[in-house]
Design a protein around this motif. Structure first.
Motif, short mmCIF file in Angstrom:
data_model
loop_
_atom_site.label_atom_id
_atom_site.label_comp_id
_atom_site.label_asym_id
_atom_site.label_seq_id
_atom_site.Cartn_x
_atom_site.Cartn_y
_atom_site.Cartn_z
N GLY A 76 12.27 10.90 6.82
CA GLY A 76 11.15 10.45 6.49
C GLY A 76 10.98 10.27 5.71
N PHE A 77 11.69 9.23 5.09
CA PHE A 77 11.55 7.35 4.88
C PHE A 77 11.60 6.76 5.77
CE2 PHE A 77 13.53 3.90 3.34
CZ PHE A 77 13.52 3.52 2.51
N ARG A 78 11.87 6.53 6.77
CA ARG A 78 11.61 6.26 7.80
C ARG A 78 10.81 6.11 8.47
NH1 ARG A 78 16.46 6.69 12.55
NH2 ARG A 78 16.17 9.37 11.21
N ALA A 79 10.32 6.74 8.20
CA ALA A 79 9.19 7.13 8.70
C ALA A 79 8.12 6.63 7.87
CB ALA A 79 8.59 8.64 9.57
N TRP A 80 8.54 6.34 6.77
CA TRP A 80 7.26 5.79 5.93
C TRP A 80 7.24 4.46 6.08
CZ3 TRP A 80 9.47 2.38 1.49
CH2 TRP A 80 8.50 1.89 0.74
N LEU A 81 8.91 3.61 6.27
CA LEU A 81 8.85 2.01 6.80
C LEU A 81 8.28 1.67 7.86
CD1 LEU A 81 13.14 1.79 5.88
CD2 LEU A 81 11.42 0.93 4.42
N VAL A 82 8.76 2.75 8.73
CA VAL A 82 7.32 2.58 10.53
C VAL A 82 6.24 1.94 9.93
CG1 VAL A 82 6.98 2.84 12.13
CG2 VAL A 82 8.99 3.65 11.99
N GLY A 83 5.43 3.18 8.32
CA GLY A 83 4.46 3.27 8.53
C GLY A 83 3.85 1.43 7.40
N LEU A 84 4.76 1.16 6.72
CA LEU A 84 4.90 -0.48 6.62
C LEU A 84 4.55 -1.25 7.29
CD1 LEU A 84 7.04 -0.17 3.53
CD2 LEU A 84 5.22 0.62 2.80
N GLY A 85 4.85 -0.65 9.05
CA GLY A 85 4.01 -2.09 9.34
C GLY A 85 5.03 -3.12 10.21
N PRO A 86 4.94 -3.75 11.70
CA PRO A 86 6.13 -4.29 11.74
C PRO A 86 7.12 -5.26 11.51
CG PRO A 86 3.74 -4.92 12.76
CD PRO A 86 3.81 -3.64 11.96
N TYR A 123 7.54 8.43 1.67
CA TYR A 123 8.70 9.06 2.79
C TYR A 123 7.29 9.33 3.66
CZ TYR A 123 10.18 14.37 4.12
OH TYR A 123 10.28 15.26 4.31
N TRP A 124 6.84 9.56 4.64
CA TRP A 124 6.23 9.93 5.17
C TRP A 124 6.24 10.84 6.80
CZ3 TRP A 124 2.14 5.87 9.28
CH2 TRP A 124 1.64 6.92 9.24
N GLU A 125 6.26 12.01 5.95
CA GLU A 125 6.59 13.28 7.02
C GLU A 125 5.69 14.08 8.18
OE1 GLU A 125 7.82 18.36 6.63
OE2 GLU A 125 6.22 17.25 5.61
N GLU A 126 4.09 13.48 7.95
CA GLU A 126 2.95 13.46 8.47
C GLU A 126 3.36 12.30 9.66
OE1 GLU A 126 1.99 14.96 4.85
OE2 GLU A 126 2.87 12.51 6.00
N LEU A 127 4.47 11.20 9.95
CA LEU A 127 3.78 10.40 11.08
C LEU A 127 4.89 10.86 12.01
CD1 LEU A 127 3.30 7.92 12.12
CD2 LEU A 127 5.06 6.48 11.28
N GLU A 128 5.92 11.29 11.26
CA GLU A 128 7.08 12.43 12.33
C GLU A 128 6.58 13.22 13.66
OE1 GLU A 128 11.18 12.59 10.17
OE2 GLU A 128 9.64 13.41 8.07
N PHE A 129 6.00 13.73 12.62
CA PHE A 129 4.97 15.80 13.51
C PHE A 129 3.69 15.16 14.00
CE2 PHE A 129 8.43 16.23 10.56
CZ PHE A 129 9.57 17.27 11.22
N VAL A 130 3.06 13.99 13.91
CA VAL A 130 2.25 13.90 14.76
C VAL A 130 1.41 13.94 15.83
CG1 VAL A 130 1.93 11.20 14.95
CG2 VAL A 130 -0.31 12.94 14.27
N ALA A 131 2.65 13.30 16.51
CA ALA A 131 2.52 13.64 18.00
C ALA A 131 3.09 14.90 18.68
CB ALA A 131 3.47 12.58 18.50
#
Length: 234
Positions: A76-86, A123-131
């Motif tokens: 979830g932490f890594r997904a959160w990092l991706v959510g911060l942008g490129p 932590y961004w669990e939603e991004l992990e599982f949205v697709a």
């Protein structure tokens, strides 16, 4: 969907709302407009970018910030990092200590995780599982977007893998300070084992001093007390 298209969706979701659950809802709606191939592309790019920030050093950075980090927590932490942008991912993939520059991390410093608001958690669990959930919605609960990915060649652009310095004991605060000096300074509560040990040692010393004062009147030493020797007679 190319990598630019993936990042466009991630960044657009951040423009819509800062709340992670609402961002996930926005992305879920946006993904309904993609074809199956585009949806699989989205997951492919997400996996590749999460791999970029999947190093042992990054796990330890997450542990410092959060005062501990499980396997699921790190995902979830890594997904959160991706959510911060490129820009953030590019900047910290090989330099996890660079997270100290991020406002989202800085506002957590000096506060125990128990005081963080839910939306503040890295932590961004939603991004992990949205697709994953969108693919299941289309093809049934037994359908797996990851199986669909393995059945075709990846379309994600090759990305550099994180640089590894080798593992170290995450309880070794001296090593943490050497490898992640800025984060270790920002999150001193990340060394609970040392803080607890120091507090226990201080408490033990105080108890020992009290006992020594109590024994002074009987003429016994502390060593004699622990050996069970009786008080000396005058």
């Amino acid at each position: 969907m190319d990598l630019a298209g993936f990042w466009a969706l991630i960044e657009r979701s951040a423009q819509e709302t800062a709340d992670p659950v609402e961002r996930g809802d926005w992305l879920a709606e946006a993904l309904t407009g993609l074809t199956d191939e585009e949806l699989i592309d989205f997951q492919d790019h997400l996996d590749a970018q999460m791999d970029r920030v999947g190093s042992w050093s990054m796990w330890h950075a997450a542990s410092l910030i959060q005062d501990g980090c499980s396997d699921d927590g790190f995902s979830g932490f890594r997904a959160w990092l991706v959510g911060l942008g490129p820009v953030v991912v590019d900047g910290v993939a090989d330099d996890p200590d660079g997270l100290a520059d991020q406002p989202e991390v800085q506002r957590l410093a000096g506060r125990h995780p128990r005081t963080w608001a839910e939306a503040e958690w890295p932590y961004w669990e939603e991004l992990e599982f949205v697709a994953v959930h969108e693919y299941e919605r289309r093809h049934g609960g037994c359908a797996s977007i990851h199986h669909a990915l393995t059945s075709r060649l990846t379309t994600a652009e090759p990305v550099p893998q994180p640089v590894e310095e080798g593992r170290w004991d995450h309880h070794d605060l001296a090593e943490s300070r050497r490898r992640l000096p800025r984060l270790a300074a920002m999150f001193p509560q990340a060394g609970p084992s040392q803080a607890t040990a120091e507090a226990a040692q201080a408490s033990l010393m105080q108890a020992q001093e009290r006992l020594e004062r109590q024994l002074a009147g009987s003429g016994r030493t502390l060593a004699e007390f622990f050996r069970g020797m009786p008080p000396r007679t005058p």
